[in-house]
Design a protein around this motif. Structure first.
Motif, PDB file in Angstrom:
ATOM      1  N   PRO A 150       0.815  -1.199  -0.133  1.00  0.00           N
ATOM      2  CA  PRO A 150      -0.164   0.096  -0.107  1.00  0.00           C
ATOM      3  C   PRO A 150       0.871   1.317  -0.049  1.00  0.00           C
ATOM      4  CG  PRO A 150      -0.076  -1.172   2.140  1.00  0.00           C
ATOM      5  CD  PRO A 150       0.653  -1.925   1.085  1.00  0.00           C
ATOM      6  N   ARG A 151       2.102   1.142   0.366  1.00  0.00           N
ATOM      7  CA  ARG A 151       2.971   2.277   0.368  1.00  0.00           C
ATOM      8  C   ARG A 151       3.375   2.778  -0.783  1.00  0.00           C
ATOM      9  NH1 ARG A 151       7.683  -0.185   3.847  1.00  0.00           N
ATOM     10  NH2 ARG A 151       7.328  -1.528   2.255  1.00  0.00           N
ATOM     11  N   SER A 152       3.339   1.898  -1.892  1.00  0.00           N
ATOM     12  CA  SER A 152       3.965   2.177  -3.047  1.00  0.00           C
ATOM     13  C   SER A 152       2.880   1.884  -4.369  1.00  0.00           C
ATOM     14  CB  SER A 152       5.110   1.499  -3.450  1.00  0.00           C
ATOM     15  OG  SER A 152       4.856   0.122  -3.258  1.00  0.00           O
ATOM     16  N   ARG A 153       1.765   1.715  -3.892  1.00  0.00           N
ATOM     17  CA  ARG A 153       0.664   1.637  -5.123  1.00  0.00           C
ATOM     18  C   ARG A 153       0.595   2.748  -5.910  1.00  0.00           C
ATOM     19  NH1 ARG A 153      -5.659  -0.493  -4.286  1.00  0.00           N
ATOM     20  NH2 ARG A 153      -5.786  -0.989  -6.566  1.00  0.00           N
ATOM     21  N   TYR A 154       0.437   3.766  -5.269  1.00  0.00           N
ATOM     22  CA  TYR A 154       0.399   5.047  -6.146  1.00  0.00           C
ATOM     23  C   TYR A 154       1.454   6.053  -5.807  1.00  0.00           C
ATOM     24  CZ  TYR A 154      -4.373   3.432  -7.111  1.00  0.00           C
ATOM     25  OH  TYR A 154      -5.526   3.001  -7.567  1.00  0.00           O
ATOM     26  N   PRO A 155       1.988   7.009  -6.321  1.00  0.00           N
ATOM     27  CA  PRO A 155       2.921   7.980  -6.288  1.00  0.00           C
ATOM     28  C   PRO A 155       2.959   8.612  -5.039  1.00  0.00           C
ATOM     29  CG  PRO A 155       2.000   8.398  -8.436  1.00  0.00           C
ATOM     30  CD  PRO A 155       1.079   7.262  -7.738  1.00  0.00           C
ATOM     31  N   LYS A 156       3.942   8.912  -4.228  1.00  0.00           N
ATOM     32  CA  LYS A 156       3.931   9.897  -3.239  1.00  0.00           C
ATOM     33  C   LYS A 156       4.168  11.245  -3.484  1.00  0.00           C
ATOM     34  CE  LYS A 156       5.992   6.166  -0.158  1.00  0.00           C
ATOM     35  NZ  LYS A 156       6.929   5.843   0.852  1.00  0.00           N
ATOM     36  N   PRO A 157       3.918  12.027  -2.857  1.00  0.00           N
ATOM     37  CA  PRO A 157       4.089  13.582  -3.017  1.00  0.00           C
ATOM     38  C   PRO A 157       5.385  13.823  -3.425  1.00  0.00           C
ATOM     39  CG  PRO A 157       3.011  13.423  -0.881  1.00  0.00           C
ATOM     40  CD  PRO A 157       3.511  11.900  -1.170  1.00  0.00           C
ATOM     41  N   SER A 158       5.526  15.074  -4.249  1.00  0.00           N
ATOM     42  CA  SER A 158       4.375  15.875  -4.708  1.00  0.00           C
ATOM     43  C   SER A 158       3.798  15.391  -5.987  1.00  0.00           C
ATOM     44  CB  SER A 158       4.797  17.347  -4.717  1.00  0.00           C
ATOM     45  OG  SER A 158       5.663  17.534  -5.959  1.00  0.00           O
ATOM     46  N   LEU A 159       2.393  15.754  -5.836  1.00  0.00           N
ATOM     47  CA  LEU A 159       1.619  15.607  -7.224  1.00  0.00           C
ATOM     48  C   LEU A 159       1.133  16.740  -7.473  1.00  0.00           C
ATOM     49  CD1 LEU A 159      -0.639  12.872  -5.682  1.00  0.00           C
ATOM     50  CD2 LEU A 159       1.000  12.434  -7.213  1.00  0.00           C
ATOM     51  N   ASP A 160       1.194  16.835  -9.133  1.00  0.00           N
ATOM     52  CA  ASP A 160       0.765  18.098  -9.897  1.00  0.00           C
ATOM     53  C   ASP A 160      -0.801  18.135 -10.174  1.00  0.00           C
ATOM     54  OD1 ASP A 160       0.827  20.363 -11.460  1.00  0.00           O
ATOM     55  OD2 ASP A 160       2.377  19.639 -12.885  1.00  0.00           O
ATOM     56  N   GLY A 161      -1.284  19.119  -9.615  1.00  0.00           N
ATOM     57  CA  GLY A 161      -2.824  19.239 -10.000  1.00  0.00           C
ATOM     58  C   GLY A 161      -3.134  20.371 -10.948  1.00  0.00           C
ATOM     59  N   GLY A 162      -2.076  20.996 -11.396  1.00  0.00           N
ATOM     60  CA  GLY A 162      -2.216  22.105 -12.505  1.00  0.00           C
ATOM     61  C   GLY A 162      -2.874  23.435 -11.511  1.00  0.00           C
ATOM     62  N   ASP A 163      -2.747  24.506 -12.065  1.00  0.00           N
ATOM     63  CA  ASP A 163      -3.138  25.798 -11.520  1.00  0.00           C
ATOM     64  C   ASP A 163      -4.762  26.015 -11.814  1.00  0.00           C
ATOM     65  OD1 ASP A 163      -3.395  28.109 -10.436  1.00  0.00           O
ATOM     66  OD2 ASP A 163      -2.278  29.274 -12.097  1.00  0.00           O
ATOM     67  N   GLN A 164      -5.335  25.730 -10.691  1.00  0.00           N
ATOM     68  CA  GLN A 164      -6.899  25.713 -10.942  1.00  0.00           C
ATOM     69  C   GLN A 164      -7.730  26.577 -10.016  1.00  0.00           C
ATOM     70  OE1 GLN A 164      -8.998  22.195 -12.399  1.00  0.00           O
ATOM     71  NE2 GLN A 164      -7.231  20.699 -11.902  1.00  0.00           N
ATOM     72  N   GLN A 165      -8.885  26.688 -10.468  1.00  0.00           N
ATOM     73  CA  GLN A 165      -9.955  27.478  -9.733  1.00  0.00           C
ATOM     74  C   GLN A 165     -10.948  26.595  -9.158  1.00  0.00           C
ATOM     75  OE1 GLN A 165      -9.308  30.573  -8.363  1.00  0.00           O
ATOM     76  NE2 GLN A 165      -7.278  30.528  -9.332  1.00  0.00           N
ATOM     77  N   PRO A 166     -11.745  26.746  -8.117  1.00  0.00           N
ATOM     78  CA  PRO A 166     -12.918  25.915  -7.733  1.00  0.00           C
ATOM     79  C   PRO A 166     -13.976  25.881  -9.109  1.00  0.00           C
ATOM     80  CG  PRO A 166     -12.563  27.311  -6.065  1.00  0.00           C
ATOM     81  CD  PRO A 166     -11.551  27.616  -7.014  1.00  0.00           C
ATOM     82  N   PRO A 167     -14.494  25.000  -9.193  1.00  0.00           N
ATOM     83  CA  PRO A 167     -14.600  23.548  -8.710  1.00  0.00           C
ATOM     84  C   PRO A 167     -13.496  22.758  -8.925  1.00  0.00           C
ATOM     85  CG  PRO A 167     -16.071  23.467 -10.143  1.00  0.00           C
ATOM     86  CD  PRO A 167     -15.772  24.820 -10.329  1.00  0.00           C
ATOM     87  N   GLY A 168     -12.637  23.002 -10.313  1.00  0.00           N
ATOM     88  CA  GLY A 168     -11.509  22.223 -10.491  1.00  0.00           C
ATOM     89  C   GLY A 168     -11.918  21.489 -11.485  1.00  0.00           C
ATOM     90  N   SER A 169     -11.253  20.738 -12.306  1.00  0.00           N
ATOM     91  CA  SER A 169     -11.370  19.915 -13.285  1.00  0.00           C
ATOM     92  C   SER A 169     -10.514  18.709 -13.411  1.00  0.00           C
ATOM     93  CB  SER A 169     -11.267  20.640 -14.867  1.00  0.00           C
ATOM     94  OG  SER A 169     -11.304  19.671 -15.850  1.00  0.00           O
ATOM     95  N   THR A 170     -10.925  17.497 -13.646  1.00  0.00           N
ATOM     96  CA  THR A 170      -9.941  16.427 -13.718  1.00  0.00           C
ATOM     97  C   THR A 170      -9.087  16.429 -15.041  1.00  0.00           C
ATOM     98  OG1 THR A 170     -11.627  15.011 -12.676  1.00  0.00           O
ATOM     99  CG2 THR A 170      -9.825  13.843 -13.827  1.00  0.00           C
TER     100      THR A 170
END
Length: 291
Positions: free
Chosen positions: A4-24
């Motif tokens: 479970p420690r390595s199933r997905y990437p650890k920080p940092s993640l890039d979510g883009g420069d977004q305003q609410p509500p955000g977009s996938t």
């Protein structure tokens, strides 16, 4: 077997420069909603589900899982989230189930009533209600920096809508139905920068327990999932860049969770496997205590 420690990437993640509500779509590091991994086994065959905030994040993961388990799904979302909603609807239909899209603002009581009416008309009923949509905005300055406008938006989105939707749905839900509310680790480990949001999440826990007692004699179960740090568009669109960079690093597992890791909990609560489970809160937090 998965570590479970390595199933997905650890920080940092890039979510883009977004305003609410955000977009996938705008997230360089896209969340995993189970698009490639979730395998259904008919646990919700014939059920009719409403999922608020079903366009993206946890809501999309739940919608995918429900459809692959045999349920038809109505997703509600803000009009600005139409592109994400279309993608989610396509995934529901690809699973062979009916998808109904319902844009609008759940801060409006009439819209909440309309969501239930649409489910009754287009799906033929409602057996599962997932009160998942939420709004948060970090305010590092604390209570003196929280405007009345923001406080009202958080309360209306996170608490009022849950009440309105549940009240509208309950008269139409047969025995064996399920209401599932999305709480949060913030109900138990509240952050001053999310004071208003944490307040609503504590309220959701109390609402879940009280409503479970209220509806037990109708055969309707009410439970909640309390996520920890989960990687969704809400994160880059409502948090400071420094918080996004370290998001999830303070958990014992050392990373943020992905929406796909929560979907099985919502399936369990909605299914007959949970027939003796009501009034419960299941924490999925990467090891942070929920107590």
């Amino acid at each position: 077997m998965i570590d479970p420690r390595s199933r997905y990437p650890k920080p940092s993640l890039d979510g883009g420069d977004q305003q609410p509500p955000g977009s996938t779509e705008a997230m360089p590091d896209r969340p995993d909603h189970g698009e490639e991994s979730y395998r259904g086994s008919g646990r919700l065959t014939g059920r009719k589900a409403i999922i608020t905030g079903g366009d993206s994040g946890i809501g999309r993961a739940v919608a995918i899982a429900y459809a692959r388990e045999g349920a038809d799904v109505l997703i509600s979302y803000l009009p600005d989230e139409e592109e994400d909603a279309r993608d989610t609807a396509a995934l529901i239909e690809k699973a062979g189930q009916k998808a109904v899209t319902m844009p609008g603002d759940i801060r409006d009581e009439a819209h909440c009533d309309a969501i239930v009416a649409r489910a009754l008309a287009d799906l033929g009923g409602v057996d599962i209600l997932v009160n998942n949509a939420a709004y948060q905005m970090m305010v590092p300055g604390g209570i003196t920096e929280i405007t009345t406008e923001q406080f009202d938006r958080v309360m209306k989105t996170n608490l009022y809508a849950m009440f309105w939707l549940s009240r509208a749905a309950v008269p139409h839900m047969p025995p064996g139905s399920s209401i599932i509310n999305t709480a949060s680790i913030q109900a138990y480990q509240s952050s001053s920068a999310l004071l208003d949001y944490a307040t609503t999440k504590g309220g959701i826990v109390a609402f879940t327990k009280a409503l479970a007692e209220d509806l037990a004699d109708k055969g309707i179960r009410v439970n909640a999932v309390a996520p920890g740090p989960i990687w969704t568009p809400l994160i880059p669109s409502t948090m400071t860049s420094s918080k996004v960079e370290s998001f999830g690093s303070d958990t014992p597992l050392g990373r943020a969770g992905q929406p796909a890791e929560l979907a099985p909990a919502y399936v369990y609560f909605a299914s007959d496997d949970a027939s003796y489970t009501t009034g419960e809160v299941l924490g999925i937090t990467g090891g942070k205590p929920v107590s």
